[in-house]
Design an enzyme around this catalytic site. Structure first.
Site, PDB file in Angstrom:
ATOM      1  CB  CYS A 137      -0.983  -0.016   1.168  1.00 59.38           C
ATOM      2  SG  CYS A 137      -0.219   0.002   2.799  1.00 59.38           S
ATOM      3  CG  ASN A 184       4.288  -1.739   5.400  1.00 54.93           C
ATOM      4  OD1 ASN A 184       5.378  -2.041   5.858  1.00 54.93           O
ATOM      5  ND2 ASN A 184       3.342  -2.619   5.286  1.00 54.93           N
TER       6      ASN A 184
HETATM    7  P1  4NP Z   1      -1.821   2.837   4.080  1.00 50.41           P
HETATM    8  O1  4NP Z   1      -2.457   4.192   4.668  1.00 50.41           O
HETATM    9  O2  4NP Z   1      -1.240   3.170   2.736  1.00 50.41           O
HETATM   10  O3  4NP Z   1      -3.002   1.915   3.974  1.00 50.41           O
HETATM   11  O4  4NP Z   1      -0.789   2.371   5.089  1.00 50.41           O
HETATM   12  C1  4NP Z   1      -1.741   5.380   4.773  1.00 50.41           C
HETATM   13  C2  4NP Z   1      -0.840   5.543   5.797  1.00 50.41           C
HETATM   14  C3  4NP Z   1      -0.153   6.741   5.927  1.00 50.41           C
HETATM   15  C4  4NP Z   1      -0.369   7.764   5.016  1.00 50.41           C
HETATM   16  C5  4NP Z   1      -1.257   7.584   3.971  1.00 50.41           C
HETATM   17  C6  4NP Z   1      -1.949   6.383   3.853  1.00 50.41           C
HETATM   18  N1  4NP Z   1       0.320   8.992   5.176  1.00 50.41           N
HETATM   19  O5  4NP Z   1       0.047   9.920   4.393  1.00 50.41           O
HETATM   20  O6  4NP Z   1       1.170   9.122   6.073  1.00 50.41           O
END
Ligand code: 4NP
Length: 161
Positions: A15, A18
């Site tokens: 993703c 992570n």
């Molecule tokens: P993930 O979700 O891709 O499902 O882990 C996210 C986690 C952090 C961020 C964006 C999406 N971020 O912008 O820090």
């Protein structure tokens, strides 16, 4: 008599950060594979490096726990060139991640790269929505999407594909 040695299965979920979707997918897949008797290496990474070394988001941990899966010990890691050598199957949680993976894949990469929801009949091309700025219900929705998808992936891999 020589025995045919099959390359061992290694599955990577990807993703953005992570810390939400791919650790949940890793945990759900690990449980589904164990229940199905599928021997398989499993890991997850992010395309971005924002959360390297961090535990999953507390909401992701709580959602997985509600469904009997402990992901609290996982640690954020970023997609690395060696992942394309080590993993036979790479599943992107959304279309942006898929593009990010493909753009980093070396020419020599033999991993099968696809969108996780491509494994679910009728949901091909769809994204597991990013729950990071969402609420508990968004994390539940992610779990529902992921748990259906990993069952299909396990079935497919058990069938050799
Ligand atoms: P993930 O979700 O891709 O499902 O882990 C996210 C986690 C952090 C961020 C964006 C999406 N971020 O912008 O820090």
């Amino acid at each position: 008599m020589s025995e045919k040695v099959e390359p061992s299965l290694a599955v990577l979920f990807v993703c953005l950060g992570n810390i939400c979707r791919s650790p949940m997918a890793e945990g759900a897949f690990r449980q589904a594979a164990r229940e199905a008797g599928l021997d398989c290496r499993v890991d997850s990474v992010g395309t971005a490096g924002y959360h390297i070394g961090e535990s999953p988001d507390p909401r992701a941990i709580a959602t997985a726990r509600k469904h009997g899966v402990d992901i609290s010990g996982l640690q954020g890691r970023q997609l690395a060139p060696s992942d394309f050598e080590e993993f036979t199957h790479i599943f992107a949680l959304d279309t942006a991640n898929l593009a990010g993976i493909r753009s980093r894949a070396p020419r020599s990469a033999e991993s099968q790269i696809s969108l996780l929801l491509d494994a679910v009949p009728g949901r091909e091309g769809q994204t597991v929505a990013d729950p990071y700025y969402g609420d508990e219900e968004d994390f539940e929705r992610v779990w529902r999407d992921i748990s259906v998808a990993v069952e299909h992936v396990v079935e497919k891999l058990k069938g050799g594909g």
